[in-house]
Design a protein around this motif. Structure first.
Motif, short mmCIF file in Angstrom:
data_model
loop_
_atom_site.label_atom_id
_atom_site.label_comp_id
_atom_site.label_asym_id
_atom_site.label_seq_id
_atom_site.Cartn_x
_atom_site.Cartn_y
_atom_site.Cartn_z
N UNK A 512 22.98 20.18 8.72
CA UNK A 512 23.59 21.33 7.95
C UNK A 512 22.99 22.71 8.31
N UNK A 513 22.23 22.71 8.81
CA UNK A 513 21.51 24.18 9.57
C UNK A 513 22.68 24.53 10.20
N UNK A 514 23.62 23.74 10.90
CA UNK A 514 24.68 24.47 11.93
C UNK A 514 25.84 25.15 11.25
N UNK A 515 25.78 25.08 9.99
CA UNK A 515 26.84 25.38 9.24
C UNK A 515 26.41 26.24 8.00
N UNK A 516 24.98 26.20 7.81
CA UNK A 516 24.23 26.73 6.49
C UNK A 516 24.73 28.42 6.71
N UNK A 517 25.50 28.74 5.29
CA UNK A 517 25.91 30.03 5.62
C UNK A 517 24.60 31.33 5.52
N UNK A 518 23.75 30.90 4.82
CA UNK A 518 22.47 31.77 4.95
C UNK A 518 21.97 31.67 6.34
N UNK A 519 21.85 30.73 7.17
CA UNK A 519 21.35 30.76 8.32
C UNK A 519 22.23 31.42 9.42
N UNK A 520 23.51 31.10 9.29
CA UNK A 520 24.45 31.73 9.88
C UNK A 520 24.69 33.32 9.78
N UNK A 521 24.20 33.68 8.61
CA UNK A 521 24.17 35.05 8.41
C UNK A 521 22.86 35.85 8.97
N UNK A 522 21.59 35.01 8.74
CA UNK A 522 20.33 35.44 9.04
C UNK A 522 20.25 35.65 10.72
N UNK A 523 20.87 34.93 11.23
CA UNK A 523 20.70 34.46 12.95
C UNK A 523 21.37 35.98 13.49
N UNK A 524 22.25 36.43 12.60
CA UNK A 524 22.88 37.81 13.28
C UNK A 524 21.82 39.00 13.54
N UNK A 525 20.68 38.83 12.89
CA UNK A 525 19.86 39.82 12.72
C UNK A 525 18.47 39.59 13.39
N UNK A 526 18.56 39.05 14.62
CA UNK A 526 17.57 38.70 15.43
C UNK A 526 16.91 39.96 16.00
N UNK A 527 17.89 40.90 16.44
CA UNK A 527 17.35 42.19 16.97
C UNK A 527 16.49 42.93 16.03
#
Length: 537
Positions: A512-527
């Protein structure tokens, strides 16, 4: 609740009811009476008159329990009284272990079906398999019983025997399995894995006495696998033991950084926890996921990392529970969880949701708007982190990146969201798994690593799913082409469902982590999260 500690103190009125004693003690001919004796005498007088004159015989235990509950209900929303019959279960949850047979199961079509066994537990040692249907316990028919009832029957004192009768696919006759109950650990870190070559993920479901060590072990394992940044998932985590929250925050903070402060009426309930030198992840980027069901100890971790500019907090505004309870055990084994202090984040924030004593329904109903802007808050509710960033107090932890409902819904096609929200994916997965369980377990059982890399659904699976959706009359897909184009999202979703059937909750979280909406959004903020790497030195 934030902490559990033993105490010989008990609530005065409760003692009077439970023991039937007279307030005060006699010393020679002199009576020594404690402060508040008039109120205690009043309670005792009412109880004695009820016991003597009421038209029917009193059920004393019920009257006392409900009387205590009524007293507690006049206090804050988190003080509570736990009856003796429920106390053992509550204590087991926070100790991180229980005495039982060591298996996870779900009730499917009125029968408890084993979903997985706990490593090293009695069931695993005795050969219980995932997929076994439990039909009897000690010759007592348990088909049709609720999950809680079956669970309570299987649990018991360590070293006591129990016979479990199961039906197993491929075996004609029921199988009697002799078990000896034992102490079984409750895993509060149900999932820890690598999302990609450099990103680790750890899910913490609650905070128990064992959580700090569980977390440390999993964190070190991920570092060995190459984790150079981490997603810490505290969503839906209701809290638990405060010391476990302190231990986890300490893994990320440099020594001498403040983690949390508690303030109470007594000196013993006023403390400050400071980070030590024992952290294993003090300089790598960290994202912490939270939502409106992250509370208590979860908020201690999130608040400490946010105020120290050590992690990027992503999600929805947290619950807002900053009241600390202490546990008092009463003579009959019942428990009083009494609020003894409030906790404050390192910037001095009290993130407790406002409440009125005795107004519990209103408290849980009136939650803060998770989308509130910091600039719209009064100055009294704005605090500064160690680097001078503004953070909000009052009513939970406001994330650095707020995920709104509309943003979350934009990640998936709306048809897949509807499929998920109506649980049609669960309904089909359960039916399909039931038909194919024997073959699936024969090929993939206990081989999660190979399953992750090699399993794929056949065209027949997708054809059967389409037929199922059409037959329900609630097919969210307007056309076969829209259905086909959504397979890239549905594939991981159904892999998560199948993974949970075969490998327990770890299988669910991994896929589920592959498509989890929160994780998908969060990983855009690594910078943005990388900004905090250097801010804890």
């Amino acid at each position: 609740m934030n902490t559990i500690s033993k105490s010989s103190l008990v609530l005065g009125a409760a003692c009077l009811f439970l023991l039937g004693i007279v307030a005060g003690s006699e010393l020679g001919n002199r009576i020594i009476r404690p402060a508040g004796t008039n109120h205690i005498n009043k309670l005792e007088d009412v109880y004695r008159k009820m016991d003597r004159y009421y038209v029917e015989d009193l059920d004393r235990e019920v009257v006392v329990d409900e009387g205590i509950e009524a007293m507690i209900s006049a206090l804050d929303p988190h003080s509570s009284y736990i009856r003796a019959e429920d106390a053992r279960r509550i204590q087991e949850e926070y100790k991180g272990s229980f005495s039982g047979v060591g298996l996870w199961f779900e009730v499917v079509e009125d029968t408890a079906r084993v979903s997985s066994t706990i490593d090293g537990g009695p069931s695993q040692r005795a050969g219980v398999r995932a997929g076994d249907r439990i039909i009897k316990v000690d010759r007592r028919d348990v088909t049709g019983d609720s999950l809680d009832l079956v669970q309570s029957i299987l649990r018991g004192q360590a070293k006591t025997p129990v016979t479990m009768t199961v039906l197993r696919r491929g075996v004609d006759d029921p199988i009697d399995i002799e078990l000896v109950r034992d102490v079984v650990p409750i895993h509060t870190v149900p999932a820890a894995f690598m999302i990609d070559d450099s990103t680790g993920y750890i899910k913490v479901s609650q905070f128990a006495l064992t959580t700090g060590k569980e977390f440390e072990n999993n964190l070190l394992s991920l570092k060995d696998l190459g984790a150079r940044r981490l997603i810490l998932d505290l969503r839906n985590n209701p809290g638990g033991i405060m010391s476990a929250a302190v231990q986890i925050a300490d893994q990320f903070l440099a020594s001498d950084r403040e983690i949390v402060e508690t303030r109470g009426r007594s000196r013993g309930n006023t403390t400050t926890d400071i980070a030590t030198t024992s952290g294993h992840f003090e300089s790598e980027p960290v994202i912490v996921l939270v939502n409106e069901f992250s509370a208590s100890a979860s908020e201690i971790v999130a608040g400490a990392l946010q105020d120290n500019d050590r992690a990027l907090i992503v999600g929805r505004r947290t619950f807002g529970k900053a009241l600390v309870q202490q546990e008092f055990e009463l003579p009959d084994g019942s428990l009083l969880h009494l609020t003894v202090s409030r906790y404050y984040t390192p910037s001095g924030r009290l993130i407790q949701t406002p409440y009125e004593n005795g107004e519990r329904e209103e408290y849980y109903a009136a939650k803060r708007d998770s989308n509130v802007e910091i600039t719209s808050l009064p100055d009294s509710l704005i605090y500064e982190t160690v680097s001078g960033r503004m953070v909000a107090g009052d009513g939970g932890i406001l994330p650095d990146v707020v995920i709104t409902d509309s943003l979350s819904l934009s990640v998936w096609p709306k048809e897949v969201t509807e499929l998920f929200d109506t649980s049609l994916d669960i309904e089909f997965s359960n039916t399909w798994f039931d038909r194919n369980e024997v073959d699936l377990r024969r090929v993939w059982d206990s081989d999660f690593e190979r399953f992750k890399s090699e399993y794929a659904f056949s065209n027949l699976f997708w054809d059967e799913l389409w037929v199922f959706l059409e037959q329900t009359g609630d097919n969210p897909f307007p056309s076969k082409s829209s259905y086909t184009s959504a397979k890239n999202i549905m594939q991981p979703l159904f892999m998560a469902r199948l993974g949970q059937h075969l490998f327990g909750v770890t299988g669910w979280y991994y896929f589920y982590s592959r498509i989890d909406p929160d994780i998908q959004i969060a990983t855009k903020y690594w910078q943005k999260a990388a900004f905090f790497e250097k801010n804890d030195s």
